[in-house]
Design an enzyme around this catalytic site. Structure first.
Site, PDB file in Angstrom:
ATOM      1  N   ASN A  94     -36.025 -54.245 118.423  1.00  0.00           N
ATOM      2  CA  ASN A  94     -36.437 -52.894 118.002  1.00  0.00           C
ATOM      3  C   ASN A  94     -36.329 -52.766 116.491  1.00  0.00           C
ATOM      4  OD1 ASN A  94     -33.545 -52.819 118.199  1.00  0.00           O
ATOM      5  ND2 ASN A  94     -33.586 -50.582 118.222  1.00  0.00           N
ATOM      6  N   PHE A  95     -36.919 -53.750 115.818  1.00  0.00           N
ATOM      7  CA  PHE A  95     -36.984 -53.692 114.357  1.00  0.00           C
ATOM      8  C   PHE A  95     -38.007 -52.647 113.925  1.00  0.00           C
ATOM      9  CE2 PHE A  95     -35.848 -58.375 114.658  1.00  0.00           C
ATOM     10  CZ  PHE A  95     -34.560 -58.212 114.184  1.00  0.00           C
ATOM     11  N   LYS A 135     -41.079 -45.642 110.766  1.00  0.00           N
ATOM     12  CA  LYS A 135     -39.783 -45.890 111.404  1.00  0.00           C
ATOM     13  C   LYS A 135     -39.355 -44.629 112.160  1.00  0.00           C
ATOM     14  CE  LYS A 135     -37.845 -49.130 108.063  1.00  0.00           C
ATOM     15  NZ  LYS A 135     -36.798 -49.297 107.029  1.00  0.00           N
ATOM     16  N   GLU A 138     -33.411 -41.394 116.656  1.00  0.00           N
ATOM     17  CA  GLU A 138     -33.293 -40.492 117.807  1.00  0.00           C
ATOM     18  C   GLU A 138     -33.991 -39.133 117.620  1.00  0.00           C
ATOM     19  OE1 GLU A 138     -31.602 -40.628 120.932  1.00  0.00           O
ATOM     20  OE2 GLU A 138     -32.329 -38.595 121.176  1.00  0.00           O
ATOM     21  N   GLY A 244     -37.493 -25.139 136.612  1.00  0.00           N
ATOM     22  CA  GLY A 244     -38.022 -25.584 137.905  1.00  0.00           C
ATOM     23  C   GLY A 244     -38.426 -24.412 138.776  1.00  0.00           C
ATOM     24  N   GLY A 245     -38.677 -24.689 140.053  1.00  0.00           N
ATOM     25  CA  GLY A 245     -39.140 -23.655 140.976  1.00  0.00           C
ATOM     26  C   GLY A 245     -38.050 -22.669 141.364  1.00  0.00           C
ATOM     27  N   GLN A 246     -36.795 -23.050 141.180  1.00  0.00           N
ATOM     28  CA  GLN A 246     -35.678 -22.158 141.504  1.00  0.00           C
ATOM     29  C   GLN A 246     -35.149 -21.561 140.199  1.00  0.00           C
ATOM     30  OE1 GLN A 246     -35.090 -21.811 144.680  1.00  0.00           O
ATOM     31  NE2 GLN A 246     -36.167 -23.617 145.466  1.00  0.00           N
TER      32      GLN A 246
HETATM   33  C1  LIG Z   1     -33.986 -48.202 113.305  1.00  0.00           C
HETATM   34  C2  LIG Z   1     -34.778 -48.500 112.038  1.00  0.00           C
HETATM   35  C3  LIG Z   1     -35.310 -47.186 111.455  1.00  0.00           C
HETATM   36  C4  LIG Z   1     -33.837 -49.169 111.041  1.00  0.00           C
HETATM   37  O1  LIG Z   1     -34.555 -49.515 109.874  1.00  0.00           O
HETATM   38  P1  LIG Z   1     -33.989 -50.632 108.877  1.00  0.00           P
HETATM   39  O2  LIG Z   1     -32.513 -50.504 108.768  1.00  0.00           O
HETATM   40  O3  LIG Z   1     -34.784 -50.556 107.629  1.00  0.00           O
HETATM   41  O4  LIG Z   1     -34.241 -51.991 109.659  1.00  0.00           O
HETATM   42  P2  LIG Z   1     -35.591 -52.756 109.998  1.00  0.00           P
HETATM   43  O5  LIG Z   1     -35.588 -53.006 111.444  1.00  0.00           O
HETATM   44  O6  LIG Z   1     -36.820 -52.093 109.478  1.00  0.00           O
HETATM   45  O7  LIG Z   1     -35.420 -54.092 109.166  1.00  0.00           O
HETATM   46  C5  LIG Z   1     -34.408 -54.977 109.436  1.00  0.00           C
HETATM   47  C6  LIG Z   1     -34.245 -55.886 108.221  1.00  0.00           C
HETATM   48  O8  LIG Z   1     -33.231 -56.813 108.527  1.00  0.00           O
HETATM   49  C7  LIG Z   1     -33.739 -58.128 108.393  1.00  0.00           C
HETATM   50  N1  LIG Z   1     -33.172 -58.948 109.470  1.00  0.00           N
HETATM   51  C8  LIG Z   1     -33.000 -58.611 110.761  1.00  0.00           C
HETATM   52  N2  LIG Z   1     -32.485 -59.640 111.452  1.00  0.00           N
HETATM   53  C9  LIG Z   1     -32.341 -60.651 110.561  1.00  0.00           C
HETATM   54  C10 LIG Z   1     -31.883 -61.973 110.660  1.00  0.00           C
HETATM   55  N3  LIG Z   1     -31.422 -62.462 111.819  1.00  0.00           N
HETATM   56  N4  LIG Z   1     -31.897 -62.729 109.560  1.00  0.00           N
HETATM   57  C11 LIG Z   1     -32.337 -62.261 108.383  1.00  0.00           C
HETATM   58  N5  LIG Z   1     -32.791 -61.009 108.219  1.00  0.00           N
HETATM   59  C12 LIG Z   1     -32.790 -60.207 109.298  1.00  0.00           C
HETATM   60  C13 LIG Z   1     -35.229 -57.982 108.592  1.00  0.00           C
HETATM   61  O9  LIG Z   1     -35.907 -59.041 107.988  1.00  0.00           O
HETATM   62  C14 LIG Z   1     -35.509 -56.666 107.935  1.00  0.00           C
HETATM   63  O10 LIG Z   1     -35.612 -56.836 106.540  1.00  0.00           O
HETATM   64  P3  LIG Z   1     -37.054 -56.792 105.807  1.00  0.00           P
HETATM   65  O11 LIG Z   1     -37.501 -55.371 105.897  1.00  0.00           O
HETATM   66  O12 LIG Z   1     -36.705 -57.282 104.454  1.00  0.00           O
HETATM   67  O13 LIG Z   1     -37.957 -57.682 106.571  1.00  0.00           O
HETATM   68  C15 LIG Z   1     -35.961 -49.465 112.356  1.00  0.00           C
HETATM   69  O14 LIG Z   1     -35.435 -50.686 112.815  1.00  0.00           O
HETATM   70  C16 LIG Z   1     -36.922 -48.906 113.388  1.00  0.00           C
HETATM   71  O15 LIG Z   1     -37.744 -48.036 113.121  1.00  0.00           O
HETATM   72  N6  LIG Z   1     -36.873 -49.462 114.611  1.00  0.00           N
HETATM   73  C17 LIG Z   1     -37.773 -49.106 115.679  1.00  0.00           C
HETATM   74  C18 LIG Z   1     -37.418 -47.795 116.268  1.00  0.00           C
HETATM   75  C19 LIG Z   1     -36.011 -47.764 116.783  1.00  0.00           C
HETATM   76  O16 LIG Z   1     -35.602 -48.561 117.593  1.00  0.00           O
HETATM   77  N7  LIG Z   1     -35.282 -46.734 116.343  1.00  0.00           N
HETATM   78  C20 LIG Z   1     -34.053 -46.368 116.993  1.00  0.00           C
HETATM   79  C21 LIG Z   1     -32.889 -46.901 116.403  1.00  0.00           C
HETATM   80  S1  LIG Z   1     -31.535 -46.363 117.400  1.00  0.00           S
END
Ligand SMILES: CC(C)(COP(=O)(O)OP(=O)(O)OC[C@H]1O[C@@H](n2cnc3c(N)ncnc32)[C@H](O)[C@@H]1OP(=O)(O)O)[C@@H](O)C(=O)NCCC(=O)NCCS
Length: 423
Positions: A94-95, A135, A138, A244-246
């Site tokens: 979920n990146f 991005k 919650e 709901g219905g109730q």
């Molecule tokens: C949650 C979120 C907003 C966090 O954003 P973020 O902290 O910027 O993290 P991202 O997932 O975008 O990026 C992770 C970074 O870690 C790096 N990374 C992750 N695993 C890695 C690994 N094993 N080795 C090296 N780098 C790694 C990635 O390359 C990335 O860096 P980059 O942008 O330079 O490529 C984003 O992951 C997202 O929108 N996810 C999808 C929706 C989601 O699940 N949201 C709910 C979270 S509870």
């Protein structure tokens, strides 16, 4: 035997939405390999309550997993990733949008490496459409999936709900998709891409609000306690209405503290008994036969009077006392339980929904238990792993690497963050 014994998952998820899914699958017996950035899932250090210990945010979402740290920004780290891919049934992530592509592993490439693998992906808004590049967290999903606009009271601001419907709700949706795809892969030998967008998951959980959205084209919503009218367009916030219905609502009880409330559903079948019981105590002995409450349509119209009378009755009782009175009449009801109430509740403990665990960094702590009870393979909850706790074990036992190979990959930086350059 555990239900998912033999299923191996390459779990690249982080924060909450993904880990909640992989924790459930681990509780059902899957071997979940948490594949972490060498810095670790950010939640390990977020909202810490014990210095230098993995936070509860992390420990509560990552039980029964093994942790390996791999630096995907090195060629050696990528090789470890490819080797693991070949041994796994599921990969999940979920990146933020595009992260896996930037590593050089879009779905097409992953599928080429292991055609049987099922890939699970959570994004805020999916991989297509105008919002795909954004991005999400919650409450962004709660805002955009319809939950916030329908939660609260009409004259107040929209509210988020405490239940993590955007994150954990999406994780649940993903678990269902992964298990379905796994079943299909068993038949066809082919994996597939399973995508769940947080916004879609929240819309699914708000299904009844979209029912009401369409009903508004034909007339008012008679069961709402707040004003509605034909052609209103937007479904309004409706406080604690049942939806709901109730008819239902939260009733304030003695001694009128923040959580001294009982949620009461005035089910059609029980109205007579309820009205007979409370009528004389609220100065309306004929409540059961009062024409304002004769039929459900009358009760809908006059529900605010009914709630006032129930609140008046409740002034003399605590939520537990009122619950007892109403349960005896077969009225569906439940006290508003605080986190403290739940942590101390005999029923909750009995159902193993508040489980004590030990952790090498933080000592004793509690996790919310497994809500899905499998009779033949009940979950056995084990603590979350420390960062990289199983790196060597996985390299050796899962990938069959020997000491020399592990050493050479380690010195090439496959499992660590590059040292900072001197200024
Ligand atoms: C949650 C979120 C907003 C966090 O954003 P973020 O902290 O910027 O993290 P991202 O997932 O975008 O990026 C992770 C970074 O870690 C790096 N990374 C992750 N695993 C890695 C690994 N094993 N080795 C090296 N780098 C790694 C990635 O390359 C990335 O860096 P980059 O942008 O330079 O490529 C984003 O992951 C997202 O929108 N996810 C999808 C929706 C989601 O699940 N949201 C709910 C979270 S509870």
């Amino acid at each position: 035997m555990e239900a998912l014994k033999g299923v191996r998952i390459l779990d690249m998820t982080h924060v909450q939405a993904g880990p909640t899914c992989s924790q459930l699958l681990a509780w059902m017996g899957a071997d979940v390999i948490k594949f972490e950035n060498p810095q670790g899932d950010a939640t390990r250090g977020q909202l810490r309550d014990v210095p230098n210990a993995d936070s509860l945010y992390f420990t509560m979402l990552n039980c029964n997993k093994r942790s390996i740290t791999v630096n995907m920004k090195t060629a050696e780290g990528k090789q470890v990733f490819v080797d693991l891919l070949k041994t796994c049934h599921i990969i999940m992530e979920n990146f933020g949008p595009g992260v896996l592509d930037r590593f050089g592993f879009p779905w097409e490439k992953i599928r080429e490496i292991n055609p049987r693998i099922v890939m699970g992906s959570i994004k805020g808004f999916g991989s297509t459409g105008p919002y795909a590049e954004f991005k999400a967290y919650e409450n962004v999903a709660q805002a955009m999936g319809g939950a916030m606009s329908t939660t609260g009271i009409p004259d107040g601001p929209p509210f988020v709900t405490g239940a993590q419907i955007g994150d954990t709700g999406t994780g649940l949706h993903l678990a269902i998709g992964l298990l379905a795809a796994l079943r299909q892969a068993e038949h066809t030998g082919q994996g597939q891409y399973v995508e769940v967008a947080m916004m879609d998951g929240v819309m699914n959980l708000c299904r009844v609000k979209f029912r009401d959205h369409q009903r508004l084209q034909r007339g008012e919503l008679a069961e709402y306690s707040v004003p509605t009218y034909k052609g209103m367009g937007e479904v309004p916030r409706a406080g604690n209405d049942s939806g709901g219905g109730q008819l239902g609502n939260a009733i304030h009880c003695k001694p009128h503290g923040a959580n001294d409330w009982l949620y009461v559903v005035v089910q059609e079948a029980v109205f007579g008994a309820l009205a007979s019981r409370i009528g004389s105590e609220v100065g309306m002995p004929d409540m059961a036969t009062d024409p304002r409450f004769a039929k459900i349509s009358d009760r809908r119209k006059n529900q605010n009077l009914m709630w006032t009378l129930l609140n008046k009755f409740a002034e003399q009782y605590t939520k537990r006392e009122l619950m007892k009175i109403l349960n005896e009449l077969d009225v569906p009801c439940g006290p508003i339980m605080s986190t403290e109430d739940l942590a101390d509740d005999e029923h909750v403990r009995g159902r193993e929904m508040w489980v004590e665990l030990d952790h090498p960094q933080r000592g004793k702590w509690f996790n919310v238990g497994m809500p899905i009870k499998l009779s033949a393979s009940p979950a056995r909850i084990k603590r979350s792993p420390t960062l990289g706790e199983h790196t060597e074990e996985i390299l050796r036992d899962v990938l069959g690497y020997d000491e020399a190979k592990i050493k050479s990959l380690t010195s090439a930086g496959a499992f660590s963050i590059p040292p900072k350059k001197a200024a």
